[in-house]
Design a protein around this motif. Structure first.
Motif, PDB file in Angstrom:
ATOM      1  N   ALA A   5      35.721  27.674  38.679  1.00  0.00           N
ATOM      2  CA  ALA A   5      37.091  28.190  38.821  1.00  0.00           C
ATOM      3  C   ALA A   5      37.125  29.700  38.967  1.00  0.00           C
ATOM      4  O   ALA A   5      37.979  30.249  39.677  1.00  0.00           O
ATOM      5  N   LEU A  41      39.389  31.041  41.840  1.00  0.00           N
ATOM      6  CA  LEU A  41      40.654  31.664  41.460  1.00  0.00           C
ATOM      7  C   LEU A  41      40.500  33.121  41.074  1.00  0.00           C
ATOM      8  O   LEU A  41      41.503  33.820  40.897  1.00  0.00           O
ATOM      9  N   PHE A 100      42.477  23.527  35.890  1.00  0.00           N
ATOM     10  CA  PHE A 100      42.167  23.511  37.315  1.00  0.00           C
ATOM     11  C   PHE A 100      41.259  22.337  37.653  1.00  0.00           C
ATOM     12  O   PHE A 100      41.446  21.655  38.664  1.00  0.00           O
TER      13      PHE A 100
END
Length: 330
Positions: A83, A87, A99
């Motif tokens: 992630a 992100l 996520f």
């Protein structure tokens, strides 16, 4: 009331009886098998399987099946550990767990759309979706093992103890199980899931949007599988390709051993809990006794993991034959 008890809980009672027999067998085969520490470790291992089996049970109650579990687990773990790269570190670290689960929900939604609205057979569509997910993850990693590591929250969820004496994965499974039991027994959605498993056409003609219920069920299955992947990645401190492959047959075997009808419409979550514990203990007993060595002496050589898969497959086949015969008699 006593007369109806065996009809409702016979399979669950049998599963718990088998658990007692396995515990006795393990106590004889391995000193310390019944120690508190070892049993707590087995419950922690069972919690990973139980989390994954929760969503699959909901789908099976509707007379469907989700065969995309293996790579949905991998997606949950790999997207959670990766992630930060997707992100950014600012959002990726705190949002790693949601996520990863969200990516599993997306897989479930696609499955639900295909099965509910395109009327594709769930076995074929989810198996194809599993292959699609595998291809996407191989492309995402370039075919190499991911180098990302689990976040502190993932490690804490998989190996910590918020309540002393109860591992966090077991606590997650308990909370998830309580929510699932309430949903199945006290909500309209739960009643519709059981009803669709018994007679989908009648439910549709009664005005219920069975397609929406099917979509929700597959989304929940994807979420639970991805949550299991997040926990497994936190436990190992990393994610890896094919991390969910060992969980497909044990998941289905645990559900059917607990009395959930693979043709839909009947089953309890308590039975699934019993099935999960039974499968976990069976795996442990097989590791202790090494029965494949006895078959090797007569010329049948099977690796330990292959032998376990054979056992789980036979369990599913036998239970499927029993349920099929019961439906014909009805």
């Amino acid at each position: 009331m006593l007369r109806s008890l065996p009809k409702i809980d016979a399979a669950t009672l049998i599963a718990f009886g088998c658990i007692v027999l396995l515990l006795l067998l393990g106590a004889v085969a391995k000193p310390g098998f019944l120690s508190v520490g070892y049993l707590a470790q087995q419950l922690q291992v069972a919690s990973f399987l139980g989390t994954i089996a929760t969503g699959e049970m909901i789908v099976i109650l509707m007379g469907q099946i989700d065969l995309s579990i293996p790579w949905t687990i991998a997606i949950g773990g790999m997207m959670a550990t990766g992630a930060s790269g997707i992100l950014g570190p600012t959002l990726g670290v705190p949002l790693a767990v949601p996520f990863g689960i969200f990516c599993g929900v997306l897989v479930g939604v696609v499955n639900g759309l295909g099965v509910a609205y395109l009327r594709a057979p769930s076995m074929i569509f989810t198996l194809g979706m599993n292959a699609v997910a595998q291809g996407l993850m191989v492309y995402h990693t370039g075919g190499f093992a991911p180098q990302d590591r689990a976040t502190g929250l993932m490690i804490a969820l998989a190996s910590g103890q918020l309540i002393p004496g109860i591992s966090n994965p077991l606590l997650v499974w308990i909370v998830l199980g309580a929510v699932t039991v309430y949903m199945l027994t006290n909500t309209r959605l739960g009643r519709q899931i059981y009803a669709i498993g018994n007679r989908e056409r009648a439910v549709f003609l009664s005005g219920v949007d069975s397609r929406r219920v099917t979509l929700i069920a597959f989304a929940l299955s994807g979420a639970c599988a991805a949550a299991g992947g997040v926990l497994l990645a936190g436990w190992a401190n990393r994610s890896y390709q094919a991390m969910g492959d060992p969980y497909l047959l044990p998941t289905i075997a645990a559900i059917v051993l607990g009395g959930t009808n693979v043709l839909g419409g009947r089953g309890t979550y308590l039975g699934t809990v019993a099935g999960v514990i039974l499968i976990t203990l069976l795996q442990s007993i097989l590791s202790v006794l090494q029965p494949q060595d006895y078959f090797a002496e007569i010329g049948i050589k099977l690796p330990a993991d292959v032998f376990r898969q054979v056992v789980f497959g036979l369990v599913i086949i036998v239970m499927m034959m029993l349920y099929g015969r019961e439906r014909v008699v009805r």
